[in-house]
Scaffold this active site. Structure first.
Site: not given
Ligand code: FMN
Length: 213
Positions: A10, A191-193
């Site tokens: 997700k 982007n998992r940031l």
């Protein structure tokens, strides 16, 4: 099934968390986010994962329900003779985590657990539904029982015992407050940031910092 697990992915895009729009006080910030969780009508936004540690330094976790937000901590209720109660007796440090997937948010708190005043537990207990009050007497939480029947027999016993009377609070049942000295607010980003803003208590003041996701 493994393929299905790998497909679970997700992206988090809903919100951001920045230093300009966050309170200096993490309990206050917790109130803001909790209020948003209520407005979003999440299912059980007050459910939190509570970790305690036993005498062998082994952690254990379970869900409990947040029941109050104080100036310096958050309150939940439980059986003082339960596994968590015994662990807290031996080591009063604990941590709690809230996860609100619909808001793409996680909150972590770490600190000391202490029992709340008996009168506060009394008044909360008095507001519980009668069935839950009887349940508190009937369940030797975390202890082995022979069968479901044992619980139901206990329930019948206490229902009869308290018939026509107010159900008093069992002395082994009450609240704890988790008084944090560390809190972290996590907002999922692309982007998992993700955004992670932390607060540490240092000589009575909260210090804020950002850490990498
Ligand atoms: C949604 C949910 C809410 C719960 N709320 C509480 C609670 O407020 N207090 C409590 O003692 N147990 C609550 N429980 C049960 C605990 O997760 C746990 O089974 C119980 O407290 C015994 O834990 P222990 O053996 O580690 O002490 C809840 C469980 C779930 C799934």
């Amino acid at each position: 099934m493994l393929d299905r697990i790998l497909e679970l992915r997700k992206e988090y895009r809903k919100e951001k968390l920045d230093e300009q729009h966050i309170s200096d006080n993490p309990i206050q910030q917790f109130r803001f986010w909790f209020d948003e969780a209520l407005k979003a009508e999440l299912i059980e936004p007050n459910a939190m994962m509570l970790a305690t540690v036993n005498e062998h330094k082994r952690p254990s976790m379970r869900i409990v329900l947040l029941r109050d937000i104080l100036e310096d901590g958050i309150v939940f209720y439980t059986n003082y003779l339960s596994r968590k109660g015994n662990e807290i007796d031996l080591n009063p440090y604990g941590s709690a985590t809230f996860f609100w997937p619909e808001l793409e948010r996680q909150i972590r708190m770490e600190g000391v657990l202490r029992k709340i005043d008996e009168q506060v537990s009394d008044s909360y207990f008095a507001k519980r539904p009668r069935g839950s009050q009887i349940g508190a007497w009937s369940s030797p939480q975390s202890k082995p029982i022979h069968s479901r029947n044992e619980l139901e027999d206990n329930e019948l016993h206490y229902t009869t015992l308290f018939e026509g009377k107010e159900v008093t609070r069992p002395p082994h049942w009450g609240g704890y407050v988790l008084v944090p000295d560390y809190m972290e607010f996590w907002q999922g980003r692309e982007n998992r940031l993700h955004d992670r803003i932390c607060y540490s208590l240092s000589e009575g003041s909260w210090l804020q910092s950002r850490i990498a996701p």
